[in-house]
Design a protein around this motif. Structure first.
Motif, PDB file in Angstrom:
ATOM      1  N   GLU A   1      44.354  33.439  48.701  1.00  0.00           N
ATOM      2  CA  GLU A   1      45.471  34.185  48.119  1.00  0.00           C
ATOM      3  C   GLU A   1      45.487  34.009  46.599  1.00  0.00           C
ATOM      4  O   GLU A   1      45.716  34.959  45.851  1.00  0.00           O
ATOM      5  CB  GLU A   1      46.799  33.718  48.717  1.00  0.00           C
ATOM      6  N   ALA A   2      45.205  32.789  46.140  1.00  0.00           N
ATOM      7  CA  ALA A   2      45.160  32.533  44.691  1.00  0.00           C
ATOM      8  C   ALA A   2      44.062  33.377  44.039  1.00  0.00           C
ATOM      9  O   ALA A   2      44.252  33.925  42.955  1.00  0.00           O
ATOM     10  CB  ALA A   2      44.937  31.047  44.418  1.00  0.00           C
ATOM     11  N   GLY A   3      42.924  33.489  44.677  1.00  0.00           N
ATOM     12  CA  GLY A   3      41.836  34.305  44.151  1.00  0.00           C
ATOM     13  C   GLY A   3      42.204  35.779  44.111  1.00  0.00           C
ATOM     14  O   GLY A   3      41.904  36.474  43.130  1.00  0.00           O
TER      15      GLY A   3
END
Length: 85
Positions: free
Chosen positions: A9-11
């Protein structure tokens, strides 16, 4: 054996940053952009991707002149950390 990489999700949240850097580089760093992202719109519609910033709260397009800075960190101002804080 085959390995696949899936973004976290961060990516995925970095995608707008990467698109902005690519757009900046295409405008300022090269004469001819080496790649282009294509957007598949409605049926039969495909075109070069041209992103804009939109406020998720009100849905309006955001320009740099529409922004203000609200410093919320104690000991900081708009320039960064305040000396002696």
């Amino acid at each position: 054996m085959r390995f696949e990489y899936h973004l976290t999700e961060a990516g995925r949240d970095l995608a707008p940053v990467m698109h902005a850097l690519l757009a900046w580089g295409d405008r300022w760093a090269v004469d001819t952009p080496p790649v282009a992202f294509r957007h598949r719109g409605g049926p039969g519609s495909e075109h070069d991707l041209d992103l804009k910033s939109t406020c998720r709260t009100c849905g309006e397009e955001v320009g740099s002149g529409d922004l203000t800075i609200d410093v919320r960190a104690p000991g900081w101002d708009r320039a960064g950390p305040i000396e002696g804080s």
